[in-house]
Design an enzyme around this catalytic site. Structure first.
Site, PDB file in Angstrom:
ATOM      1  N   SER A 248      76.190  -9.962  16.582  1.00 56.45           N
ATOM      2  CA  SER A 248      75.511  -9.893  15.298  1.00 56.45           C
ATOM      3  C   SER A 248      74.805 -11.202  14.968  1.00 56.45           C
ATOM      4  CB  SER A 248      76.520  -9.562  14.185  1.00 56.45           C
ATOM      5  OG  SER A 248      75.918  -9.674  12.924  1.00 56.45           O
ATOM      6  N   LYS A 249      73.518 -11.102  14.719  1.00 60.25           N
ATOM      7  CA  LYS A 249      72.747 -12.257  14.264  1.00 60.25           C
ATOM      8  C   LYS A 249      73.286 -12.750  12.922  1.00 60.25           C
ATOM      9  CE  LYS A 249      67.935 -13.527  13.230  1.00 60.25           C
ATOM     10  NZ  LYS A 249      66.533 -13.071  13.260  1.00 60.25           N
TER      11      LYS A 249
END
Length: 480
Positions: A248-249
């Site tokens: 996840s960014k």
């Protein structure tokens, strides 16, 4: 039709590994088919835009070794390549879509939209403004009432398309919503801009994540309303943090530049992420960018997610490090030597030769060379070695032999030291492995070092070597 793919990132922060892999597959597919790779900046979400993020996108793609054919910097026949510079284009096509019946003006205010929320918190627009007559719409526009333009999705029927990875995808139109295409500020949403841009830029293959599998039918309805040819689609499975969670960014996972700052080589990162979701027919793991281009094929793409394994990437990086020329390795290692205890004190080239084959990533360099300055009282348990049958008494005997033998020996090159001490060990009935293990601990204070005993002694020189051996002798004597 010429193959044309695009990478269209939003400038909202660092380059996530998942985004970079999407760009990589788009690049590889285009180049393996003799096509063009286009960079387009999708900056219509102004609230989330991060200062400097556009420069970071350019920098990342350049560092990663991508060859771009058209971009905001390079230009091209289908620009502008920044969405915020194409505002008038979207307005023109949104209004045309209204004329064609594929969209309509919506004047509903915030309060009415919120009233559409059901007991579960779900909200779906009810096509209220679709019933407005042309005259009513014209009057509202004349009065300057704020509006958006919504897509007109059929109430029933199935829409389908063929995905190159997942095959036939079918969606019931009843499950789709009349999403906003043009916002009240005149800027498009992704749902509209990506269709208009991909058509006008002659994108032949759209490559993106599986999160768009179910929304692609909406985009196809726009293509159909305009009478445009649909592109071909290739949806990519996610890269996973573990069996349950995606990278996840949002949580800072897997930032390309962070890996570069850790001392990973760009080629190794690209090589590794290419294999996260794609398998070459040869099952080869280490490949150059050109080899990736030559072997990339859609039928090698996986339908299931791949788990990101940094240890595997680290191993692959070590293979690249080992194959660097000595000159190139020294160039890459020098900034790390500058961060270490040897800064300005020693010949970097000697250390480079010693550690090149013994590190996985460049960031390990400061720790690997710390022994040269960080020598102090250490745990004598480091000498203990069951396989070599070494204890404190054996260690003291070996250290004494080394001290006595080296006082009158001046050739402190690695080869000369090794041959000389191996001969002394044999003459004195000591196993060669025992002697060199004890010397290595005795001159470094570590059980694991970036080189053998005589390699360390060559770096230290005679004076320092003898001083350290004397110190170690005294430590051992106190313990017995």
């Amino acid at each position: 039709m010429k193959v044309r793919t695009r990478f269209a990132p939003s400038p909202t922060g660092f380059m996530h590994i998942g985004n970079l892999r999407t760009a990589l597959y788009a690049f590889l597919f285009a180049k393996s088919n003799g096509g063009d790779f286009i960079l387009r900046i999708e900056d219509t979400d102004r609230e989330r835009e991060v200062e400097g993020a556009v420069d970071l996108i350019y920098r990342t793609l350049e560092t990663a070794g991508f060859t771009i054919d058209e971009s905001p910097l390079l230009g091209g026949d289908y620009g502008p390549y920044i969405q915020s510079h194409r505002k008038s284009i979207y307005k023109e096509y949104a209004e045309k879509l209204v004329e064609l019946g594929g969209a309509y003006y919506c004047f509903c205010d915030k309060e009415r939209l919120e009233s559409l929320t059901d007991e579960n918190g779900n909200r779906k627009y009810d096509k209220h403004c679709l019933s407005l007559s042309k005259e009513e719409v014209a009057e509202k526009l004349k009065q300057g009432i704020p509006y958006v333009i919504r897509q007109n999705i059929p109430l029933s029927g199935m829409t389908e398309y063929e995905d190159l990875v997942f095959g036939k995808i079918q969606i019931d139109c009843a499950d789709l919503e009349d999403n906003i295409l043009l916002k009240s500020d005149g800027l498009p949403t992704y749902n509209f801009a990506n269709v208009v841009d991909d058509h006008l830029m002659k994108i032949s293959h759209v490559i993106r994540g599986t999160e768009y599998l179910s929304s692609t039918p909406k985009y196809n309805l726009i293509y159909d309303s305009f009478g445009w040819e649909r592109p071909q689609y290739m949806h990519l499975t996610p890269i996973m943090k573990d069996a349950q969670r995606k990278l996840s960014k949002r949580y800072g996972d897997a930032n390309f530049e962070d890996f570069i700052s850790k001392g990973y080589l760009p080629e190794a990162i690209i090589n590794y992420i290419a294999l996260l979701g794609w398998s070459p027919k040869s099952n080869t793991e280490k490949m150059t960018m050109q080899e990736l281009i030559d072997t990339f094929s859609v039928d090698g793409l996986s339908k299931s997610g791949s788990i990101f394994d940094e240890e595997k990437m680290k191993w692959l990086n070590s293979q690249y490090v080992k194959e660097l020329s000595p000159e190139k390795f020294l160039e890459l290692a020098t900034p790390w030597f500058e961060k270490s205890v040897i800064k300005g004190k020693y010949d970097y080239a000697k250390f480079a030769r010693l550690i090149q084959s013994r590190i996985d990533i460049l960031a390990e360099i400061p720790e690997k060379v710390a022994f040269i300055e960080d020598f102090k009282a250490y745990d004598l348990a480091l000498y203990e070695h069951k396989k070599l049958k070494i204890d404190s008494a054996t260690a003291l005997n070996s250290i004494n032999l080394a001290l006595n033998s080296l006082k009158d020996f001046d050739d402190f090159s690695n080869d000369a030291l090794f041959a000389y001490l191996a001969e002394k060990a044999e003459q004195n009935g000591i196993k060669k492995g025992q002697l060199f293990w004890c010397i290595r601990v005795g001159v470094s204070g570590y059980a694991v070092t970036p080189g053998g005993a005589t390699e360390l002694m060559e770096l230290l020189g005679k004076e320092s070597t003898l001083a350290r051996l004397q110190f170690s002798k005294e430590l051992l004597e106190k313990s017995l």
